[in-house]
Design an enzyme around this catalytic site. Structure first.
Site, PDB file in Angstrom:
ATOM      1  N   GLU A 145       0.850  -1.198   0.000  1.00 60.09           N
ATOM      2  CA  GLU A 145       0.000   0.000   0.000  1.00 60.09           C
ATOM      3  C   GLU A 145       0.877   1.236   0.000  1.00 60.09           C
ATOM      4  O   GLU A 145       1.823   1.326   0.776  1.00 60.09           O
ATOM      5  CB  GLU A 145      -0.879   0.081   1.265  1.00 60.09           C
ATOM      6  CG  GLU A 145      -1.977  -0.938   1.371  1.00 60.09           C
ATOM      7  CD  GLU A 145      -2.770  -0.819   2.687  1.00 60.09           C
ATOM      8  OE1 GLU A 145      -2.693   0.236   3.351  1.00 60.09           O
ATOM      9  OE2 GLU A 145      -3.432  -1.805   3.035  1.00 60.09           O
ATOM     10  N   GLU A 159     -14.012   4.988   0.404  1.00 69.22           N
ATOM     11  CA  GLU A 159     -14.787   3.976   1.131  1.00 69.22           C
ATOM     12  C   GLU A 159     -15.504   4.629   2.313  1.00 69.22           C
ATOM     13  O   GLU A 159     -14.865   5.033   3.278  1.00 69.22           O
ATOM     14  CB  GLU A 159     -13.835   2.868   1.621  1.00 69.22           C
ATOM     15  CG  GLU A 159     -13.215   2.074   0.481  1.00 69.22           C
ATOM     16  CD  GLU A 159     -12.067   1.185   0.939  1.00 69.22           C
ATOM     17  OE1 GLU A 159     -12.328   0.161   1.596  1.00 69.22           O
ATOM     18  OE2 GLU A 159     -10.898   1.514   0.650  1.00 69.22           O
ATOM     19  N   LYS A 193     -15.347   3.581   6.302  1.00 71.58           N
ATOM     20  CA  LYS A 193     -14.142   3.780   7.118  1.00 71.58           C
ATOM     21  C   LYS A 193     -14.365   4.987   8.012  1.00 71.58           C
ATOM     22  O   LYS A 193     -15.322   5.744   7.823  1.00 71.58           O
ATOM     23  CB  LYS A 193     -12.944   3.992   6.198  1.00 71.58           C
ATOM     24  CG  LYS A 193     -12.633   2.755   5.368  1.00 71.58           C
ATOM     25  CD  LYS A 193     -11.238   2.831   4.815  1.00 71.58           C
ATOM     26  CE  LYS A 193     -10.533   1.518   5.016  1.00 71.58           C
ATOM     27  NZ  LYS A 193      -9.136   1.566   4.582  1.00 71.58           N
ATOM     28  N   GLU A 227      -9.527   8.969   6.151  1.00 73.20           N
ATOM     29  CA  GLU A 227      -9.650   7.531   5.879  1.00 73.20           C
ATOM     30  C   GLU A 227     -10.669   7.214   4.780  1.00 73.20           C
ATOM     31  O   GLU A 227     -10.558   6.198   4.102  1.00 73.20           O
ATOM     32  CB  GLU A 227     -10.003   6.763   7.154  1.00 73.20           C
ATOM     33  CG  GLU A 227      -8.862   6.685   8.171  1.00 73.20           C
ATOM     34  CD  GLU A 227      -7.582   6.087   7.604  1.00 73.20           C
ATOM     35  OE1 GLU A 227      -7.690   5.184   6.754  1.00 73.20           O
ATOM     36  OE2 GLU A 227      -6.489   6.527   7.988  1.00 73.20           O
TER      37      GLU A 227
END
Ligand SMILES: *[C@@H]1O[C@H](CO)[C@@H](O)[C@H](O)[C@H]1NC(C)=O
Length: 341
Positions: A263, A314, A317, A322
């Site tokens: 990542e 997303e 999260k 985040e």
């Protein structure tokens, strides 16, 4: 005078961004994208895998063996990294039968059409209650793969940069005292199997927590004056962090274990001014251009597989940065020019 220099600076900024847009192009083959799925508004897996294919992405990392996703991956040509769930680690570590069952359920049915390049036992579980499960789980999964005749799949684990105690200068890199023993056991398995270790590495966080000490140019791969560490010259923070990890591996006798960057990325919102669409775009484009032909100063010839985090924003999260790591909105329109699709 002030106004003139302001205008001059904005012209340069505009041109850099246009240049970045022009650079949006098929990704180099060693760049993959993480397919995180913690959103309640994400497209169907089949549409997502079609997006990967259409964009010519070389590899994909998924966090668990979701059957709908694995089904969609059939015949995609993507090199796949699939993770075991962290909570499955104790049984995978203690029971060969559990590891056999995991492989029989999640790998064997797809093996003829899905390229399982990596299996990761655990995501960022070192240090933590599952840490000592990692090495035995890797061995059991490896055995299970061998018993169905799959020998090309590398079994590894994903570590956070939190395992590193000292990262500057890179030559001072060491694992924390809490993680050294586990990392030594993990690395000794990897040495035997020839599998890489995976590393999540976020220059963004280092920069955003210390912008007075770290220049944006250095984090964005745009620095021309190196940071010197003995015989090595560093032009960006990414290389410096990865090499600190390489040195830590050397110090536990595992300098030959290659790193895959599982990542890295940059959020587009949530902590202005550090987070922005422009900053994310410049980081990811320059990262791809860097890693497609360069190793780090300590391992210049080792081209690393590198996964961008992440495909989508997303919404399940935690709020703030985040939720904002995506290259795409959940409706599949891209947030900034990065891929040419
Ligand atoms: C997709 O979502 C983004 C963010 O909500 C929005 O700005 C954009 O207009 C949407 N695009 C389409 C084609 O619906």
């Amino acid at each position: 005078m002030m106004e003139h220099s302001f205008i001059f600076v904005s012209i340069i900024t505009t041109q850099l961004l246009l240049f970045a847009d022009i650079l949006a192009q098929p990704l180099p083959p060693n760049i993959g994208i993480n397919y995180g799925r913690l959103g309640n508004n994400l497209p169907a897996p089949r549409d997502v895998i079609n997006l990967y294919n259409r964009c010519g992405v070389g590899s994909i990392r998924i966090y668990d063996p979701n059957p709908e996703v694995l089904e969609a991956l059939r015949d995609s040509n993507l090199r796949v990294s699939v993770g075991t769930r962290n909570e499955d680690l104790p049984s995978l570590a203690s029971s060969q039968a559990a590891a056999d069952a995991w492989v029989n359920t999640n790998v064997a049915p797809y093996r003829n059409n899905v390229k399982f390049n990596w299996i990761t036992t655990g995501n960022e579980v070192i240090p933590g209650p599952y840490a000592t499960n990692v090495a035995p789980a890797m061995i059991n999964i490896q055995n299970a793969l061998r018993s169905i005749g799959l020998t090309g799949t590398k079994v590894t684990t994903v570590t956070s940069f939190g395992v590193i105690a000292n990262s500057f200068p890179p030559s001072a890199g060491t694992f924390t005292s809490e993680t050294t023993e586990v990392m030594t056991n993990v690395a000794s398995v990897l040495k035997q199997t020839g599998a890489p270790i995976m590393l999540n590495v976020y220059p963004y966080f280092a920069y955003a927590s210390n912008p007075a000490k770290i220049s944006l140019k250095y984090v964005h791969f745009n620095e021309i004056t190196p940071v010197v560490d003995g015989q090595f010259q560093y032009f960006n923070l990414f290389d410096s962090m990865v090499d600190a990890y390489n040195v830590a591996l050397e110090k536990i006798g595992a300098g030959s274990v290659p790193i895959v960057v599982s990542e890295t990325g940059w959020p587009t919102a949530g902590d202005s001014p550090f987070t922005s669409i422009d900053n994310a775009q410049v980081y990811n484009i320059n990262l791809a251009n860097h890693v497609k032909r360069n190793g780090t100063p300590r391992k210049p010839n080792q081209i690393m597989d590198t996964f961008i985090f992440a495909l989508f924003n997303e919404n399940k999260k935690p709020e703030g940065i985040e939720q904002n790591w995506g290259l795409y909105y959940p409706n599949m329109s891209r947030i900034y020019g990065y891929l040419d699709c």
